[in-house]
Design a protein around this motif. Structure first.
Motif, PDB file in Angstrom:
ATOM      1  N   MET A 116       0.860  -1.177   0.072  1.00 43.27           N
ATOM      2  CA  MET A 116      -0.016  -0.031   0.157  1.00 43.27           C
ATOM      3  C   MET A 116       0.901   1.059   0.041  1.00 43.27           C
ATOM      4  N   LYS A 117       1.988   1.311   0.827  1.00 41.36           N
ATOM      5  CA  LYS A 117       2.839   2.387   0.881  1.00 41.36           C
ATOM      6  C   LYS A 117       3.316   2.676  -0.580  1.00 41.36           C
ATOM      7  N   TYR A 118       3.753   1.647  -1.096  1.00 43.56           N
ATOM      8  CA  TYR A 118       4.402   1.793  -2.371  1.00 43.56           C
ATOM      9  C   TYR A 118       3.505   2.272  -3.484  1.00 43.56           C
ATOM     10  N   GLN A 119       2.244   2.025  -3.634  1.00 45.15           N
ATOM     11  CA  GLN A 119       1.274   2.454  -4.276  1.00 45.15           C
ATOM     12  C   GLN A 119       1.004   3.682  -4.034  1.00 45.15           C
ATOM     13  N   ILE A 120       0.940   4.499  -2.800  1.00 47.29           N
ATOM     14  CA  ILE A 120       0.839   5.454  -2.382  1.00 47.29           C
ATOM     15  C   ILE A 120       1.950   6.280  -2.796  1.00 47.29           C
ATOM     16  N   ASN A 121       2.981   5.989  -2.436  1.00 47.05           N
ATOM     17  CA  ASN A 121       4.286   6.781  -3.091  1.00 47.05           C
ATOM     18  C   ASN A 121       4.262   7.052  -4.611  1.00 47.05           C
ATOM     19  N   ASN A 122       3.916   5.941  -5.480  1.00 46.14           N
ATOM     20  CA  ASN A 122       3.465   6.271  -6.758  1.00 46.14           C
ATOM     21  C   ASN A 122       2.594   7.168  -7.146  1.00 46.14           C
ATOM     22  N   MET A 123       1.390   7.133  -6.157  1.00 44.86           N
ATOM     23  CA  MET A 123       0.477   8.346  -6.395  1.00 44.86           C
ATOM     24  C   MET A 123       1.047   9.844  -5.948  1.00 44.86           C
ATOM     25  N   LEU A 124       1.874   9.899  -4.949  1.00 41.16           N
ATOM     26  CA  LEU A 124       2.494  11.077  -4.485  1.00 41.16           C
ATOM     27  C   LEU A 124       3.462  11.517  -5.573  1.00 41.16           C
ATOM     28  N   SER A 125       4.111  10.764  -6.209  1.00 43.49           N
ATOM     29  CA  SER A 125       5.114  11.190  -7.116  1.00 43.49           C
ATOM     30  C   SER A 125       4.617  11.411  -8.654  1.00 43.49           C
ATOM     31  N   GLY A 126       3.054  11.316  -8.529  1.00 47.48           N
ATOM     32  CA  GLY A 126       2.471  11.944  -9.818  1.00 47.48           C
ATOM     33  C   GLY A 126       2.325  10.768 -10.799  1.00 47.48           C
ATOM     34  N   MET A 127       2.516   9.557 -10.526  1.00 54.82           N
ATOM     35  CA  MET A 127       2.349   8.634 -11.811  1.00 54.82           C
ATOM     36  C   MET A 127       0.948   8.415 -12.286  1.00 54.82           C
ATOM     37  N   GLY A 131      -0.721  15.095 -16.332  1.00 53.57           N
ATOM     38  CA  GLY A 131       0.610  15.717 -16.604  1.00 53.57           C
ATOM     39  C   GLY A 131       1.678  15.485 -15.516  1.00 53.57           C
ATOM     40  N   GLY A 132       1.453  14.266 -14.783  1.00 53.20           N
ATOM     41  CA  GLY A 132       2.357  13.822 -13.800  1.00 53.20           C
ATOM     42  C   GLY A 132       2.792  14.949 -12.615  1.00 53.20           C
ATOM     43  N   GLN A 133       2.049  15.907 -12.253  1.00 50.67           N
ATOM     44  CA  GLN A 133       2.346  16.458 -11.480  1.00 50.67           C
ATOM     45  C   GLN A 133       2.246  15.875  -9.941  1.00 50.67           C
ATOM     46  N   PRO A 134       2.934  16.390  -9.050  1.00 49.70           N
ATOM     47  CA  PRO A 134       2.693  15.658  -7.624  1.00 49.70           C
ATOM     48  C   PRO A 134       1.413  15.600  -7.122  1.00 49.70           C
ATOM     49  N   ASP A 135       0.991  14.592  -6.496  1.00 45.60           N
ATOM     50  CA  ASP A 135      -0.353  14.293  -6.126  1.00 45.60           C
ATOM     51  C   ASP A 135      -0.289  14.035  -4.742  1.00 45.60           C
ATOM     52  N   LYS A 136      -1.551  13.770  -4.199  1.00 43.62           N
ATOM     53  CA  LYS A 136      -1.783  13.334  -2.875  1.00 43.62           C
ATOM     54  C   LYS A 136      -2.589  12.109  -2.685  1.00 43.62           C
ATOM     55  N   ALA A 137      -2.550  11.280  -1.892  1.00 40.34           N
ATOM     56  CA  ALA A 137      -3.422  10.180  -1.754  1.00 40.34           C
ATOM     57  C   ALA A 137      -4.639  10.410  -0.694  1.00 40.34           C
ATOM     58  N   LEU A 138      -5.869   9.978  -1.392  1.00 40.09           N
ATOM     59  CA  LEU A 138      -7.185  10.002  -0.485  1.00 40.09           C
ATOM     60  C   LEU A 138      -7.195   8.732  -0.056  1.00 40.09           C
ATOM     61  N   ILE A 139      -7.712   8.599   1.355  1.00 39.98           N
ATOM     62  CA  ILE A 139      -8.203   7.426   1.924  1.00 39.98           C
ATOM     63  C   ILE A 139      -9.665   7.409   2.508  1.00 39.98           C
ATOM     64  N   GLU A 140     -10.476   6.848   1.972  1.00 41.49           N
ATOM     65  CA  GLU A 140     -12.001   7.128   1.901  1.00 41.49           C
ATOM     66  C   GLU A 140     -12.713   5.887   2.189  1.00 41.49           C
ATOM     67  N   TYR A 141     -14.008   5.936   2.786  1.00 42.78           N
ATOM     68  CA  TYR A 141     -14.939   4.974   2.816  1.00 42.78           C
ATOM     69  C   TYR A 141     -15.380   4.004   1.640  1.00 42.78           C
ATOM     70  N   ARG A 142     -15.218   2.744   1.814  1.00 41.28           N
ATOM     71  CA  ARG A 142     -15.550   2.039   0.679  1.00 41.28           C
ATOM     72  C   ARG A 142     -16.874   1.793   0.607  1.00 41.28           C
ATOM     73  N   VAL A 143     -17.443   1.976  -0.364  1.00 34.49           N
ATOM     74  CA  VAL A 143     -18.961   2.042  -0.582  1.00 34.49           C
ATOM     75  C   VAL A 143     -19.597   0.670  -0.650  1.00 34.49           C
ATOM     76  N   LYS A 144     -20.613   0.547   0.147  1.00 42.43           N
ATOM     77  CA  LYS A 144     -21.199  -1.101  -0.095  1.00 42.43           C
ATOM     78  C   LYS A 144     -22.278  -0.858  -0.921  1.00 42.43           C
TER      79      LYS A 144
END
Lengths: 311, 514
Positions: A116-127, A131-144
């Motif tokens: 998960m950390k790896y995936q989040i790091n990918n998100m942060l680096s804008g993957m 346009g590949g700009q730096p990003d942030k990761a959101l953690i939210e409620y999973r819809v049932k």
């Protein structure tokens, strides 16, 4: 070829070029695009506008926030990690719940904190961001998701896409995941799209891979004539997005939660045009009509009434 | 919205028209050739004067070619040594004279005049000043005996001719035929020509005959541009003009090309106060591209032509622009393929950059290399995925791997005596790295088939743009006529307002076509 062109033109089918020039570029002011491109901001604005969204558990903007990941994901009913500025569902990780010291993904595979950390790091680096700009990761409620579409879904979460022109809902479509789309509701991955009658909320016939289909390819159930619950609420949520974003042409993605009802998942300033096939009608004439009628309407409620008369 | 549309359309059309107008001026007025490799012969003409100074005031006069509206010599050179030079224009004849003077020259001296010329042919019109001169009858003037002979002769010729044209033919024939062939007028010719007068005397006589009938005529002097020689003779011929038609009469064999230097019976060079004057005329042919000749057009129009071009830049810079200037062609094609056909590519301009890289490797090798590098890179990328590296370091690893692979290929190929290895040095590794990254994301997020489809789409577009950008006509036209960039820009503006369906959308929405 020319005959096809003529026939499509007669039927009011618009292509990407026209969508971009006539609708996206001229109705969506650049300065407001951030409101839909940044999903954290979308959530905040939606809250102010009274539109329900999946609850935000936490935001990870940098390595420091990462230390709080364990705290953010401490939800036994699962959670979703997604890039705040991702597009087309790229990079989204859906976790169903804990599994033997790790976590179970919606795809059934097991994962751990490290992955998960790896995936989040990918998100942060804008993957996954535009346009590949730096990003942030959101953690939210999973819809049932609501069982109402259970017979016509294969894994994943079905959602409702409403196209809104200057606050008037003009087109709606139910997007259903298939085995081929790997549980995702994206049409270009092989998901099924069923047009929804704006006045009643019942599905019309449907499409997959740009072709008309009658039944769900995996479950075999007919796609036609399914009543969408909370239809009035859904239209109103879509209509309210206009005040919230001030964008003239958006695609509103709404999911139905078993307990919480319709939730605004995200907004899209460049909604795709396959919805025309799902509704078996070109967008142009409906858009023209909505633009003309919508001028008199002031409130979201008035615009919903207009929407019901469109088709 | 409507206004925007019209604005963009007008802007696009204005750009296209502006580019087209400049293009037309350069191609049809300045005669820039429209295809590469059009070659003409340019001649280096040199007048070389050598003499011994006598230690007394010296004055050397030489006729030099007169430049004017119809012909121009932008690259004249004078070598004067210590002499003073003045250029004198003669009224009426449009002759130009170089006059070199020096007070007390001693020893051997050298003067030189050089110019480049295209030369003239029989079909070159006579100078405007001459053509437009009013025809006037110039009576023959000499002593009474000669005048009588001339009048009888010319009257006789006139009787036997129908018009000016046949009179001229007859007159020239009678003047230049040998005594045996010309029994009828041999005596008149002999009487009118002074003893020992050569071709010039006969030409003067012919001129006088024509002028007495009101036909404008004059003697021209110059050289024949037929051979490359150091010591060339000057030649004389007669130019005359009847009823709007130009004629040149060459006493000896008519040349294909010649070069007019001066008019009138006087010799080319005359000198005072020097000994042992040696006049040398040298010709050297220069095989040169027609565009180089066009680029030498004089006057403000020629300046304009040069301003819209790269001729003034240093050669190495010119070579860079030769490549750069074709990129917009590739970009325009890319825009067309995306906006009208609906090609999907990895990255916006990536295919064009790959196309530029193909320039170094040629198409087949380029496609093979690209496929090989992307395939290897993707394999590494999927392996790195498992190591959970961060994005930027991972990109760096892929890039280093690409450089290593390229180096490896070069070494292998050089061992096998294959030149292609050496040509891949400029393969854009950063672009390749980004391509691999994008492709692997598409691979994971969509599907392998989608990724391969987009990869081949990019490759196809790269190949198409490469073929366009390296086409010798495209290269030549873009380099010679950079104003075509305005046309391309205009086209892109117009394409930017195309709101119709793309070709591939016809297929996509085929279900809605009935």
């Amino acid at each position: 070829m020319f005959r096809t062109y003529q026939a499509l033109k007669r039927n009011g089918v618009i292509g990407i070029n026209e969508r971009n020039v006539r609708f996206v570029n001229s109705l969506n002011a650049r300065k407001f695009l951030i409101r839909v491109d940044d999903k954290e901001l979308t959530k905040l604005l939606a809250k102010d506008a009274g539109i329900p969204t999946p609850e935000l558990y936490g935001v990870i903007k940098n390595a420091r926030d990462m230390r709080r990941l364990a705290e953010f994901i401490d939800h036994s009913d699962g959670f979703v990690i997604k890039p705040a500025m991702g597009s087309q569902g790229k990079g989204i990780m859906v976790v169903d719940g804990p599994l033997k010291g790790g976590w179970r993904l919606s795809s059934g595979r097991r994962t751990d904190l490290e992955a998960m950390k790896y995936q989040i790091n990918n998100m942060l680096s804008g993957m996954y961001s535009l346009g590949g700009q730096p990003d942030k990761a959101l953690i939210e409620y999973r819809v049932k998701f609501d069982d109402v579409f259970g017979q016509v879904s294969y894994k994943g979460v079905p959602d409702i896409r409403v196209i809104v022109l200057k606050g008037v809902p003009v087109f709606a479509m139910l997007r259903l995941p298939t085995a081929e789309s790997d549980g995702k509701a994206n049409l270009h991955k092989g998901g099924v799209g069923a047009g929804i009658d704006l006045a009643t909320g019942r599905t019309k016939r449907a499409m997959q891979h740009d072709q008309f289909v009658e039944i769900h390819p995996d479950t075999g159930y007919p796609l036609e004539d399914i009543q969408t619950p909370y239809w009035g609420d859904i239209l109103l949520m879509a209509a309210k997005s206009y005040e919230m974003t001030e964008l003239g042409y958006v695609g509103v993605d709404i999911v139905l939660d078993r307990d919480k009802g319709p939730l605004l998942l995200e907004l899209n300033a460049r909604p795709g045009i396959s919805i025309q096939i799902a509704n078996r009608v070109g967008l142009r004439f409906v858009l023209d009509k909505a633009e003309a009628l919508g001028r008199e309407a002031r409130t979201p409620e008035e615009r919903v009434e207009i929407a019901k008369t469109l088709c | 919205m409507k206004i925007n549309l019209r604005h963009a359309t007008i802007l696009g059309l204005v750009l296209i028209v502006a580019g087209a107008v400049i293009f037309l001026i350069k191609s049809s007025v300045l005669h820039y050739p429209l295809s590469p490799g059009e070659r003409t012969t340019l001649w280096d003409f040199e007048l070389y004067l050598e003499f011994e100074g006598r230690n007394e005031p010296a004055r050397i006069e030489a006729y030099i070619p007169a430049g004017d509206v119809e012909r121009a010599f932008p690259q004249e050179e004078f070598y004067n040594g210590s002499f003073g030079l003045s250029l004198i224009g003669e009224n009426g004849t449009r002759n130009r004279k170089a006059v070199w003077t020096y007070r007390y020259p001693a020893d051997k001296k050298v003067l030189r005049y050089a110019v480049q010329t295209l030369g003239e042919t029989q079909s070159t019109p006579l100078p405007l000043a001459f053509r437009e001169s009013e025809p006037q009858i110039i009576p023959f003037e000499a002593d009474e005996v000669k005048r009588q002979a001339f009048i009888v002769w010319s009257g006789n010729l006139r009787q036997r001719s129908a018009d000016d044209q046949s009179f001229a033919d007859l007159a020239l024939k009678s003047v230049f035929e040998t005594r045996a062939d010309n029994e009828q007028y041999a005596d008149e010719v002999a009487a009118l020509l002074d003893e020992g007068e050569g071709v010039v005397g006969r030409l003067v006589l012919a001129q006088q005959l024509l002028q007495s009938q009101g036909v404008p005529a004059r003697i021209a002097g110059g050289v024949y541009l037929s051979d490359e020689r150091r010591r060339l003779e000057t030649r004389r011929w007669l130019e005359y003009h009847i009823d709007g038609e130009d004629f040149r009469f060459f006493p000896s064999d008519a040349p294909d090309r010649f070069f007019t230097i001066w008019y009138g019976p006087r010799p080319l060079v005359s000198a005072d106060g020097v000994d042992d004057l040696d006049v040398q005329i040298a010709l050297r042919s220069l095989d040169t591209s027609a565009s180089a000749v066009a680029a030498n057009t004089p006057g403000p129009l020629g300046d304009f032509g040069r301003a819209v071009g790269f001729g003034a830049l240093p050669l190495t810079t010119q070579l860079v622009y030769q490549v750069l200037i074709t990129i917009p062609v590739g970009i325009t094609i890319l825009v067309f393929l995306r906006q009208f056909i609906g090609f999907k590519t990895l990255g916006t301009f990536m295919p064009v950059l790959i196309g530029i890289a193909f320039r170094e490797t040629a198409l087949l090798n380029g496609v093979l290399l690209f496929t090989l590098l992307v395939a290897l890179g993707l394999t590494l990328r999927f392996y790195l995925e498992r190591l959970h590296l961060l994005l930027v370091p991972r990109l760096a690893v892929v890039l280093i791997f690409i450089v290593m692979t390229m180096a490896g290929i070069t070494v292998l190929m050089t061992g096998a005596n294959q030149a292609i290895g050496l040509s891949i040095s400029l393969f854009p590794m950063v672009i390749l790295t980004m391509t691999i990254e994008r492709m692997s994301i598409v691979w994971e997020e969509s599907s392998a088939s989608e990724a391969i489809k987009q990869g081949f789409g990019s490759l196809a577009v790269a190949a198409i743009t490469y073929l366009a950008m390296t086409n010798s006509y495209v290269e030549y036209l873009m380099y010679q006529f950079p104003e075509l960039l305005l046309v391309l820009m205009g086209l892109c503006v117009l394409m930017g307002r195309y709101t119709g369906l793309r070709l591939m959308e016809l297929w996509r929405f085929r279900a809605l076509a009935n």
